[in-house]
Design a protein around this motif. Structure first.
Motif, PDB file in Angstrom:
ATOM      1  N   LYS A 196       0.796  -1.214   0.000  1.00 41.85           N
ATOM      2  CA  LYS A 196       0.000   0.000   0.000  1.00 41.85           C
ATOM      3  C   LYS A 196       0.840   1.281   0.000  1.00 41.85           C
ATOM      4  O   LYS A 196       0.309   2.362  -0.191  1.00 41.85           O
ATOM      5  CB  LYS A 196      -0.944   0.014   1.187  1.00 41.85           C
ATOM      6  CG  LYS A 196      -2.016  -1.067   1.076  1.00 41.85           C
ATOM      7  CD  LYS A 196      -2.986  -0.945   2.199  1.00 41.85           C
ATOM      8  CE  LYS A 196      -3.492   0.456   2.336  1.00 41.85           C
ATOM      9  NZ  LYS A 196      -3.816   0.798   3.703  1.00 41.85           N
ATOM     10  N   GLN A 211     -10.849   4.331  -4.062  1.00 37.43           N
ATOM     11  CA  GLN A 211     -12.234   3.944  -3.749  1.00 37.43           C
ATOM     12  C   GLN A 211     -12.408   3.649  -2.266  1.00 37.43           C
ATOM     13  O   GLN A 211     -13.443   3.961  -1.682  1.00 37.43           O
ATOM     14  CB  GLN A 211     -12.663   2.723  -4.581  1.00 37.43           C
ATOM     15  CG  GLN A 211     -12.846   3.017  -6.079  1.00 37.43           C
ATOM     16  CD  GLN A 211     -14.047   3.900  -6.398  1.00 37.43           C
ATOM     17  OE1 GLN A 211     -14.453   4.738  -5.593  1.00 37.43           O
ATOM     18  NE2 GLN A 211     -14.600   3.732  -7.587  1.00 37.43           N
ATOM     19  N   THR A 212     -11.395   3.034  -1.653  1.00 34.83           N
ATOM     20  CA  THR A 212     -11.491   2.776  -0.215  1.00 34.83           C
ATOM     21  C   THR A 212     -11.637   4.094   0.537  1.00 34.83           C
ATOM     22  O   THR A 212     -12.513   4.251   1.393  1.00 34.83           O
ATOM     23  CB  THR A 212     -10.243   2.016   0.285  1.00 34.83           C
ATOM     24  OG1 THR A 212     -10.111   0.808  -0.466  1.00 34.83           O
ATOM     25  CG2 THR A 212     -10.350   1.681   1.765  1.00 34.83           C
ATOM     26  N   ILE A 243     -15.940  -0.862  -3.671  1.00 37.95           N
ATOM     27  CA  ILE A 243     -14.874  -1.796  -3.265  1.00 37.95           C
ATOM     28  C   ILE A 243     -15.337  -3.237  -3.519  1.00 37.95           C
ATOM     29  O   ILE A 243     -14.591  -4.069  -4.022  1.00 37.95           O
ATOM     30  CB  ILE A 243     -14.490  -1.640  -1.777  1.00 37.95           C
ATOM     31  CG1 ILE A 243     -14.395  -0.174  -1.354  1.00 37.95           C
ATOM     32  CG2 ILE A 243     -13.159  -2.352  -1.504  1.00 37.95           C
ATOM     33  CD1 ILE A 243     -13.987   0.019   0.108  1.00 37.95           C
ATOM     34  N   LEU A 274      -7.544  -5.085  -1.473  1.00 34.83           N
ATOM     35  CA  LEU A 274      -8.978  -4.990  -1.197  1.00 34.83           C
ATOM     36  C   LEU A 274      -9.288  -5.507   0.196  1.00 34.83           C
ATOM     37  O   LEU A 274     -10.095  -4.929   0.918  1.00 34.83           O
ATOM     38  CB  LEU A 274      -9.752  -5.771  -2.264  1.00 34.83           C
ATOM     39  CG  LEU A 274      -9.753  -5.087  -3.636  1.00 34.83           C
ATOM     40  CD1 LEU A 274     -10.046  -6.072  -4.750  1.00 34.83           C
ATOM     41  CD2 LEU A 274     -10.778  -3.948  -3.643  1.00 34.83           C
ATOM     42  N   GLY A 302      -8.454  -2.824   2.468  1.00 35.05           N
ATOM     43  CA  GLY A 302      -9.478  -1.781   2.430  1.00 35.05           C
ATOM     44  C   GLY A 302     -10.701  -2.171   3.259  1.00 35.05           C
ATOM     45  O   GLY A 302     -11.222  -1.375   4.054  1.00 35.05           O
ATOM     46  N   PHE A 303     -11.143  -3.411   3.100  1.00 35.02           N
ATOM     47  CA  PHE A 303     -12.283  -3.888   3.900  1.00 35.02           C
ATOM     48  C   PHE A 303     -11.932  -3.900   5.393  1.00 35.02           C
ATOM     49  O   PHE A 303     -12.782  -3.653   6.249  1.00 35.02           O
ATOM     50  CB  PHE A 303     -12.706  -5.297   3.459  1.00 35.02           C
ATOM     51  CG  PHE A 303     -13.619  -5.303   2.273  1.00 35.02           C
ATOM     52  CD1 PHE A 303     -14.862  -4.679   2.333  1.00 35.02           C
ATOM     53  CD2 PHE A 303     -13.265  -5.944   1.090  1.00 35.02           C
ATOM     54  CE1 PHE A 303     -15.721  -4.685   1.236  1.00 35.02           C
ATOM     55  CE2 PHE A 303     -14.113  -5.951  -0.013  1.00 35.02           C
ATOM     56  CZ  PHE A 303     -15.336  -5.316   0.059  1.00 35.02           C
ATOM     57  N   LYS A 320      -9.973  -1.830   6.992  1.00 33.06           N
ATOM     58  CA  LYS A 320     -10.098  -0.459   7.518  1.00 33.06           C
ATOM     59  C   LYS A 320     -11.559  -0.168   7.893  1.00 33.06           C
ATOM     60  O   LYS A 320     -11.858   0.420   8.922  1.00 33.06           O
ATOM     61  CB  LYS A 320      -9.685   0.569   6.453  1.00 33.06           C
ATOM     62  CG  LYS A 320      -8.211   0.758   6.295  1.00 33.06           C
ATOM     63  CD  LYS A 320      -7.968   1.949   5.344  1.00 33.06           C
ATOM     64  CE  LYS A 320      -6.552   1.878   4.800  1.00 33.06           C
ATOM     65  NZ  LYS A 320      -6.338   2.823   3.683  1.00 33.06           N
ATOM     66  N   TRP A 321     -12.434  -0.573   6.992  1.00 32.71           N
ATOM     67  CA  TRP A 321     -13.877  -0.352   7.181  1.00 32.71           C
ATOM     68  C   TRP A 321     -14.352  -1.126   8.423  1.00 32.71           C
ATOM     69  O   TRP A 321     -15.051  -0.593   9.291  1.00 32.71           O
ATOM     70  CB  TRP A 321     -14.576  -0.831   5.916  1.00 32.71           C
ATOM     71  CG  TRP A 321     -15.969  -0.343   5.678  1.00 32.71           C
ATOM     72  CD1 TRP A 321     -16.779   0.326   6.553  1.00 32.71           C
ATOM     73  CD2 TRP A 321     -16.705  -0.481   4.452  1.00 32.71           C
ATOM     74  NE1 TRP A 321     -17.977   0.603   5.948  1.00 32.71           N
ATOM     75  CE2 TRP A 321     -17.963   0.123   4.666  1.00 32.71           C
ATOM     76  CE3 TRP A 321     -16.445  -1.057   3.217  1.00 32.71           C
ATOM     77  CZ2 TRP A 321     -18.946   0.153   3.669  1.00 32.71           C
ATOM     78  CZ3 TRP A 321     -17.424  -1.020   2.233  1.00 32.71           C
ATOM     79  CH2 TRP A 321     -18.658  -0.421   2.452  1.00 32.71           C
TER      80      TRP A 321
END
Lengths: 210, 210
Positions: free
Chosen positions: B4, B75-76, B118, B136, B139-140, B142-143
Motif C-alpha cells: 500500500k 475507492q477505499t 470496493i 482490497l 481496504g475492507f 479499515k472499514w
C-alpha cells in the motif's frame, strides 16, 4: 421472468446430440466466465474450451449475450442443486444450521475461491446488462423462495413466533449469505461467512418457540 | 499491507501540478472501472477520460495494474469518507441506526446502481489478481475496524452485554452490508439492504443493556 423461456424453448427443438453439444458449450462458457468474468471471456475462448467449431457455436448461440443468458440459467440451477436436499427443507432451526455448515464446508473445499457464481455474474452485469440483471434477479428469487418456504412452514407450525416475518427473514438470510461469500473470497478465509450466518441464524432463532 | 505504500511514496516526489494530474488520472480510472469493470476499461479509455497524453499517463502509471492499485486506494478512501462523520462514531444503537439510514438513502439517491465500489472490484479481482485481492482485503479491514471501534466502545462502557463479541459483530455487520449492496443492485430496490441491516442491528441490539 418471460425471458427465461428462450433457452429451453430452443433446446426442445434439438436432437439428443444437439442438446449434448449445446450443454457442453454452456458448461464451458460457465467455467470460463466464472474464472475470468464475462468481459474476460470471448466467444472464441468458449469455442476452444468446448472443442466446437465457430459455426457449431453460432448454430446454438448467435450472440455472446445469448450465451450469457444460458450461463445465468445454468449457474442458477447448479447453485441451487448443490444445496439440495438441504435447501428444500429449511424448516427447522437444526436444518438451517446444517445448511449453514454445508455452505461453509463447500467454501473450505474450494479454498475460499470463486465466491458465488450467481453473485459474481450479478456484480459484473447488473448495471450494464438490463436483461441479464432481470435474469439474475429471477435466479436470486428462486433461491430466496426456497429459503422462504422453510421459514413459512416453521411459522405456520408455530415454531417461529407470530411476529416473525418469514419473507423478510428469508431475504435477509440470502443477502447475508451473499456478503459472506464475497468477503470469504476477498479474505480467503471463511470467518466472514461464518459470523454473518451465525448472526442471522441467531436472529431467526430469537423468534423460535417450541 | 506493505504494497500500500508504493502509491503514496511515488506521490510524495511529485510537484503540486504533478499530484493534480495523477489525481485526475486516478479519478478517471476509478469512474470508468466502476462503470465498466476493470476488464472493460483500457489504459487508452483512462487517457481519454482524464484528458492526458499517453506519455503523461505512462509517467505516473507504467502498467494497468498500478492504476488498479491506485483505484483501490482511491475507492477505499472515498467509500469510508462518504460514511463520515457517522462511521467513526458507531458507538450507540442510535448511531448504528442513523448510519443504516444514511447508507439506505445513498442507495436510493443512486437509484440502486453501482453496488459497493470496493465490493465490485473485489468480485472482479479477488481470484485473478493476488496483489489486488490483498489490497482490497486491507481496504475492507479499515472499514471493519471503524465499525469495530464503535462496538468495542459500547462493550467497554457496558452498553453491550459481556457475552457480546464486538469483533464478530463488526465483521458480520460489514459482511451483511456487502450482501445488501449487491442484492440492492440486482433487484434495483433497497429492500435487501434494509432487511439485512435491520436483522443485524436487531441482533446487535439483543446484546444491549442500559
Amino acid at each position: 421472468m418471460e425471458t427465461k423461456n428462450d433457452g429451453p424453448k430452443q433446446e426442445q427443438r434439438l436432437t439428443k446430440k444437439g442438446k449434448e453439444t449445446r450443454a457442453r458449450i454452456v458448461a464451458a462458457a460457465a467455467k470460463l466466465m466464472f474464472e475470468r468474468g464475462v468481459a474476460g471471456t470471448t466467444v472464441e475462448d468458449v469455442q476452444r474450451e468446448a472443442k466446437v467449431s465457430a459455426s457449431q457455436l453460432y448454430h446454438y448461440f448467435q450472440e455472446k449475450r445469448e450465451l450469457v443468458h444460458a450461463v445465468i440459467l445454468f449457474q442458477t440451477a447448479q447453485v441451487l442443486s448443490a444445496q439440495e436436499p438441504l435447501l428444500s427443507h429449511l424448516d427447522s432451526i437444526d436444518a438451517l444450521w446444517s445448511w449453514r455448515d454445508a455452505i461453509v464446508s463447500l467454501q473450505v473445499e474450494r479454498q475460499c475461491r470463486g465466491g458465488c457464481p450467481i453473485g459474481s455474474l450479478a456484480s459484473e452485469l447488473a448495471d450494464s446488462e438490463p436483461v441479464a440483471r432481470a435474469e439474475l434477479a429471477s435466479g436470486f428469487m428462486k433461491w430466496e423462495l426456497a429459503i422462504r418456504g422453510g421459514l413459512i412452514a416453521m411459522h405456520e407450525r408455530g415454531q417461529l413466533r407470530g411476529d416473525a416475518e418469514p419473507e423478510r427473514l428469508a431475504l435477509a438470510l440470502l443477502t447475508a449469505l451473499q456478503g459472506g461469500l464475497l468477503l470469504t473470497q476477498v479474505h480467503r478465509e471463511t470467518s466472514p461467512l461464518e459470523v454473518v450466518l451465525d448472526a442471522m441464524l441467531a436472529h431467526i432463532g430469537s423468534f423460535a418457540q417450541s
